[in-house]
Each structure stands twice: as structure tokens, then as C-alpha cells.
Write an enzyme that holds these catalytic residues in place. Structure first.
Site, PDB file in Angstrom:
ATOM      1  N   PHE A  27     -50.961 -16.593 -18.785  1.00  0.00           N
ATOM      2  CA  PHE A  27     -49.500 -16.507 -18.816  1.00  0.00           C
ATOM      3  C   PHE A  27     -48.928 -17.832 -18.320  1.00  0.00           C
ATOM      4  CE2 PHE A  27     -45.258 -15.301 -17.299  1.00  0.00           C
ATOM      5  CZ  PHE A  27     -44.765 -14.723 -18.445  1.00  0.00           C
ATOM      6  N   ASP A  49     -54.339 -12.939 -11.092  1.00  0.00           N
ATOM      7  CA  ASP A  49     -53.002 -12.469 -11.438  1.00  0.00           C
ATOM      8  C   ASP A  49     -53.165 -11.090 -12.075  1.00  0.00           C
ATOM      9  OD1 ASP A  49     -50.592 -11.830 -12.612  1.00  0.00           O
ATOM     10  OD2 ASP A  49     -50.217 -13.837 -13.405  1.00  0.00           O
ATOM     11  N   TYR A  79     -43.017  -4.487 -11.742  1.00  0.00           N
ATOM     12  CA  TYR A  79     -42.006  -3.926 -12.663  1.00  0.00           C
ATOM     13  C   TYR A  79     -42.586  -3.587 -14.029  1.00  0.00           C
ATOM     14  CZ  TYR A  79     -41.567  -8.954 -13.873  1.00  0.00           C
ATOM     15  OH  TYR A  79     -41.797 -10.262 -14.218  1.00  0.00           O
ATOM     16  N   LYS A  80     -43.905  -3.694 -14.180  1.00  0.00           N
ATOM     17  CA  LYS A  80     -44.530  -3.312 -15.441  1.00  0.00           C
ATOM     18  C   LYS A  80     -45.098  -1.895 -15.292  1.00  0.00           C
ATOM     19  CE  LYS A  80     -45.641  -8.180 -16.376  1.00  0.00           C
ATOM     20  NZ  LYS A  80     -44.797  -8.437 -17.548  1.00  0.00           N
ATOM     21  N   ARG A 101     -46.907  -6.763 -29.793  1.00  0.00           N
ATOM     22  CA  ARG A 101     -47.582  -6.266 -28.604  1.00  0.00           C
ATOM     23  C   ARG A 101     -47.124  -4.837 -28.320  1.00  0.00           C
ATOM     24  NH1 ARG A 101     -47.095  -9.227 -22.741  1.00  0.00           N
ATOM     25  NH2 ARG A 101     -45.000  -8.373 -22.960  1.00  0.00           N
TER      26      ARG A 101
END
Lengths: 416, 416
Positions: B129, B201, B226-227, B375
Site C-alpha cells: 500500500f 501492516d 475502520y475496515k 475489488r
């Protein structure tokens, strides 16, 4: 001698009195701690419901675009700019004051390094808010490039601390403990004469005193939105950089929100133009969005009128304490000079901690700061003259009776 | 051939089906983007009202103690630890993933610097990322000590990238784009054989796949709440450090929340013991407190059952696309091997952006990532087998009809 009636009359003539109804204040409380955590704007609860139930719950991922979440740091920064004497696209609201200090310090040191690599001293004030000093220490320790922190104090006044080795002067505009305020324009001029760049911590200034960052020729500024701006507990902080540095500054907390094209997902960091390169990671949207409620109220008020009332209220506090608590060992540590006073009043008292707990128990909420300091924040948008009278009256009652010297007022919590 | 009836039956036998009612999902929507922003827990709105109206509005400054605000980063970290395979006092929730990466990287580099000062290479993955790479680049640029970022890719596999010059290996456990997952224990062992420390991560892993940070012998980890943890937009991130590093690590973002005695207001930074020294400035309390709602739901679920259902749903997605969309140019880029798959499925399609916009318009919300990647996040706590059927059915309809090739599906917003 002043009377409570004088205060009632002053409230009746107060052009800012109408702002009080825009805040939800607890009953039977005089809140003199808006310099630590501002109060709840009336609109904040509805706003939170909109953000949580509608934007998050229903809009979900689409709200990054449709509800403007991604633009919040810049949009709120542009609103806040009016209160800072800053221009468009010079401010973003993001992260914490501590982190923004780190970014500003890195940026300022890099500018100096390129022009004057021998400058390795960072000047601050021994009595500055600790996190400002801690962040400088962390930076120095990280860089291992021979930087040094030089602290001003009674033995080393600012004029004597500045020399040709100084890269950066980092000060709080209003001191968190004493309420003493620097002349920002004069201090910038002094620093610049010595070739130093300035970073201002506006935590106790933003929303409390008129600010003119551009007119005062500052270089960088950071600050807090949960005090006089009533943004809510821990609402994100802000950072400003002078337009003359906008195209050349760099900062190391280079996360994807500060990238020129974050959604291209490239593997090389390319900073966004201007102030946006101070952004780093994904922001706490609920806390960030709530800030707008407090900000919108502050923007309705004439800042000069706020300042006049602030000085009138702090003058009144000082005068009443002298008239009515004169026999008690209270030492005023806030400057009497209007030009050097922010928007709170502080006293030392040998039993400051217990006295403050007794005040809080009696509904007068100020706060306590080491060593032995009673701190009373004055927030003109929701405090009146009679509140000040009643607060000092309660202080007098507690001191006269000695009721502060009870076991429950000596117990300390995690956050004192 | 699978049928929709097979999916209905699977939903009826699903031991996790009862969790769906704990979330407020929008009507007529199949949400396959929980890997970007998780959904709203039913309890979050009431919780926000409690924090805003009661704790902030009425409790005001007292809530730092009385409502436990100051303890939230550590208390939520201890709750989260169970999902990470971490122990007590090993995790704090604070700041952003980007900032926590910076802290972990500084800490790891300092440990290496003291033991192996010649190691100046940081290894990561070109396809990581972007913010992970950007934060490393920012650190290298800041330090000016000859550090170097070495990126693995097809030409340079991980085994070849590790040598005696490597100080730190920083990887995402689950790749944000492809969903490919590393074997964490094997990768740690490989890195350690070469003398490197690891930083993981966990943004696309926490709450999505079983984690065992201690058992896998990792050194540092950071991640996002928050995922898959449904903490709300931009809810603060977390950081973990292995117990063996707890007493010797240092990090430069040394704000007052990481001080051993923050309220003594001393001018010298003294780090708190253990994980708390990763704290820096005042946290966004409303966003932070809301995280607990999502966390409490995740903690009720058996993580092995979540993993089984996640694999069953992603298997189903892959199988249905093969059966029903086989004639369209969709290229699966997610590993078929269960051991190497996270909890989302991604396809390349030559017109991926427009196809995803058409899907979203039809109520199937996935997301698009450059280049040309569709995705689909799979979140077992609120998705069922029939949802997957219906999502692929909609995809098939859009591809068969070519309805994605309309002007409105080609327009890009700020956040794509």
C-alpha cells in the site's frame, strides 16, 4: 467596590450575550475550563447523527466523495483561516498539535539546512507546554545531526537566546499556565533579524485572541481546536505555513493523504502542492466533522468584540479577587498588561490542588496545573460578568471557610 | 453448477448469520467494501450520543477521568489484542496507520542501529500500500543517514532481497489490491535468519484473518480499525510491539501522552513504560470511543469460524464468476490457495473503473483500485452466501449487457 448588580447590568449590555444559547451548558455550573476543553455546541449532536447514521451508515464508502469527507481537512482549514489571520489554502485541520509541531519543525529545519546549514539550535521556552519541548527532543534524538534545544527562562531571556546558530524559534503564543502572551509581530521580527524561522503553538490563542499570522510575518503555526474553538474532545489540530514557504517546504510524515495524486497508488511519494502536503493518514471523520459546529459559531462573532469582553472578564476576575480574597495567599501569575494577557487568569496558592477540587465540587470548574496553579479560562461566547462574580464568590467562600482542606479534595486522579 | 438455492441453504446453516442484525446496513445494497470502510454497528449511534451529550456536554473536562477518556487508547488496545494474538499491555489504539508505521520504523531502526549499525536497508514490496512506502521514504529523507529502500517485485523476490545489510522488513500481511497473504511465521523466521526486524501492516488483516503476532514471532505491527473492525470512518489505528522490545524501544513522536508522568508537566521527556510510549498527542475521543462498538461485536465471534466462512465466500465468488462470467475478460489476481488468501477477491478488467461504477449504481458496492482492478471485500459478520450469488448475478448482467459502457460510469470523483 464592584457589586453583583454591576455584573448583572454588564451582562444586560453585552453584545455577545446572545451566543450563550448556541451552546449546551450543564446546569448549576460555571465553566472556567474552556481553555482545556470547550463546551458542546447545540448543533453538534444532530451533526453527529447526520455523519454517523446517514453518511457512514447509509452512504458508506461513497461518503468520501458524496459527503465531502476527503475535503474536510482543507475545507475546515479554510474556514479556520479567518480566525488566524491567514489566507485561503494556507491551513489544514489534521492530526494532533504534537504531530503538527513535528511536521512544522522538520519543514523549518529543512529550509534552514538548505540555506544556513550551520544553524543547529532550536530555541523554546522552559515554561512552554511540555509536548512542544518533547517533540523537539524527539526530533533532535531522531536526527542525530548535532541539533540542540536552548530554553529561555529567567536566566536566559529571549533576546539573549537568539544568535547566529539558531535555526528555529518555537513558542506558544499564549502560555498554557500563566496566560502570558507574546507580541507575535515583534517576536517574529526579532527572530528574523537573527535569521531564525518561527513556529507558533496557538493552542491557547486560536479563538481566544485576535490573530494575524500573515500580517505578523510568522513562518509556521499549529494549534488546537478543542479549546476555544469548541471542536469536541481531541478534535483534530491545525497547521499553517506562510505563503512564502508553500512551494518549498517538505515534511517527513509523508503519508498518502499528502500525495499529489493519492489514488493513482504510485510507489513514489510526490507531495501535493501547498498546504495539503502536511496531511498524512486517514483522518477521524466523526471527530473532524463535529469541529465545524464550534467553528461556525466562532465565525459569527466579531473577534475584536470577543477580545474586548475577554479582557473585561479577566480584569473583573482579577479585581474581584483583590477586593474579596485579598487576605488569602493567592498570587496572580497572569500579566496585568492587556497586551501581554491571553484569555485565562492563573493564581498560585500553596494548596492549589485541593482548592480547585473544592471549587469543582461547588460547581465552579477551572483546572489545576503543576505547580500549585489554579487556572481559570475565560470564554466570552458563553460566559457572562455575573458568572465571574459568582465564581469569585464561591472561591471566597471556600477560602474563608477552609472547606478545601477535606480529604476528598486531596485525592488525585489519573488526569489532574 | 451452483444455484441460488444452494446459497440460501448455506445461509440457513450459517452459524455466523446472527451477527448481521448487529449492523445497520443500507437497504437494497450488497456491501462488498468492508475492506475499505466497515459498516455501522447498531449500537454506535447511541454510543455517540452518550459520548457527545453526556460525557462531553455534561461531564466536560471531568470526563478525562470520569468517563475514562484518557485510558481509551490502552483499554481498547487490550480488547483488540485478542484479535491480534497479542497479550495485555502490548497494543494501543492511536493516531493513524501511517503515523504508527513511522513510529514502528523509527523504533526498529534504533534497535538495529545500536546492535548492527551497518544495516541501512529497509525492504518492502513494490506492490505494498503506497502510504507504507511513502512513510519509509519520508523517514529516509529525514534521517540523511544513508538508509535505502529496497523493493521486492517479480524481478526481486523476498528471499533474494534479504541480506546482511537489511535492518527492517516492512510488509502488509494481506495485500490491499490482490488480497494475497504472507505466511507471517515463515516470513518472520526468514527475516530473523537474515538479522532483520519485521514490521507488519495489518490494515487488510485485522478482524479478517486469524492473527498470532506473538506465536508468529513478529517484532512490530500496525493496522487500521475502520475496515474489518467497523470502527467508523477514519477511526484511530493501532500499534503493537513484541514484549521482547517493550523495555528498550524508543520512538521520536514523543508527545505528552507517551510521557511517564504527563501531568507533572516537566520539561524533559521521560517515556512511559511499555507500549504507552507509542502515544503522542490528544486523541479524537468521539471517533476513538465509537470503535468499541465494532470491536465488541468482533470479539463475540469465533475467529476460526469467521475465517472458514470468509474462505467459503471468496471460494464461492471465484467459482460463480468462473461459471457465469467466464466469457468476459476478468482476470483473477487473488491467490486460489487458501493459505495465501486474505478476505477479498480482486479481478482485473480492461474497463474496471466503469464496470465498478455500474455495479455500485446497481447496489453492489465494491471498489476500484488502479490499475483496472475490481475489488470485492468479504466480511463474514454481515454478508451471506446469497449476497455473493446476487453480487455475481449483477456483475454478470452488467457484463452481458455492456451497460457499464455509459458516460456516467466513466466519470471520476476526487476519491475513486
Amino acid at each position: 467596590m464592584l457589586s453583583r448588580n454591576d455584573c448583572l447590568q454588564a451582562d444586560q449590555q453585552d453584545p455577545l450575550a446572545r451566543f450563550r444559547q448556541q451552546f449546551a451548558l450543564p446546569a448549576d455550573t460555571i465553566y472556567l475550563d474552556g481553555n482545556s476543553l470547550g463546551v458542546l455546541p447545540q448543533g453538534a449532536l444532530a451533526r453527529s447523527q447526520q455523519v454517523i447514521a446517514e453518511q457512514w451508515g447509509q452512504g458508506l464508502i461513497r461518503s468520501w466523495n458524496d459527503a465531502g469527507w476527503f475535503e474536510l481537512p482543507a475545507r475546515l482549514g479554510n474556514k479556520l483561516a479567518a480566525l488566524l489571520g491567514a489566507g485561503a489554502d494556507e491551513v489544514v485541520v489534521t492530526d494532533t498539535t504534537s504531530l503538527n509541531l513535528f511536521k512544522a519543525l522538520a519543514a523549518a529545519l529543512r529550509i534552514q539546512q538548505q540555506a544556513h546549514p550551520a544553524r543547529r539550535v532550536i530555541v523554546s521556552e522552559r515554561d512552554n507546554f511540555p509536548t512542544d519541548l518533547y517533540m523537539i527532543q524527539g526530533m533532535i534524538d531522531l536526527l542525530q545531526q548535532g541539533y540542540e534545544l536552548r530554553l529561555t527562562d529567567e536566566a536566559l531571556p529571549l533576546e539573549a537566546a537568539l544568535d547566529d546558530n539558531v535555526a528555529v524559534l518555537l513558542l506558544s503564543h499564549v502560555n498554557y499556565r500563566t496566560g502570558a502572551m507574546y507580541d507575535m509581530a515583534a517576536t517574529n521580527a526579532l527572530a528574523h533579524r537573527h535569521g531564525a524561522l518561527t513556529i507558533w503553538d496557538l493552542a491557547h490563542a486560536a479563538g481566544a485572541v485576535p490573530l494575524a499570522l500573515n500580517a505578523a510575518d510568522a513562518d509556521f503555526a499549529v494549534g488546537c481546536t478543542y479549546k476555544y474553538l469548541n471542536g469536541g474532545p481531541g478534535s483534530p489540530a491545525f497547521i499553517w505555513v506562510a505563503p512564502r514557504h508553500q512551494d518549498r517546504f517538505w515534511q517527513p510524515l509523508s503519508g498518502w493523504w499528502g500525495h499529489a495524486r493519492p489514488f493513482e497508488m504510485g510507489s513514489d511519494y510526490q507531495p501535493a502542492g501547498g498546504i495539503r502536503r502536511f496531511l498524512c493518514g486517514t483522518q477521524p471523520i466523526v471527530s473532524l466533522a463535529l469541529l465545524e459546529c464550534g467553528l461556525d459559531i466562532a465565525l459569527q462573532a466579531d473577534m475584536d468584540a470577543v477580545r474586548r469582553k475577554s479582557l473585561a472578564l479577566t480584569d473583573l476576575f482579577i479585581e474581584l479577587v483583590e477586593q474579596r480574597c485579598g487576605e488569602h495567599p493567592l498570587t496572580l501569575i497572569t500579566p496585568r498588561d492587556h497586551a501581554r494577557r491571553g484569555s485565562h487568569v492563573s493564581y498560585r496558592h500553596p494548596h492549589g490542588f485541593a482548592v480547585m477540587q473544592a471549587l469543582i465540587a461547588a460547581g465552579v470548574i477551572g483546572d489545576y496545573r503543576e505547580p500549585e496553579v489554579l487556572r481559570f479560562g475565560v470564554t466570552p461566547l458563553y460566559l457572562g460578568y455575573t458568572d465571574i462574580w459568582d465564581a469569585v464568590d464561591t472561591l471566597k467562600r471556600i477560602l474563608d471557610s477552609g472547606s478545601w482542606d477535606a480529604p476528598q479534595f486531596h485525592r488525585r486522579g489519573a488526569v489532574t
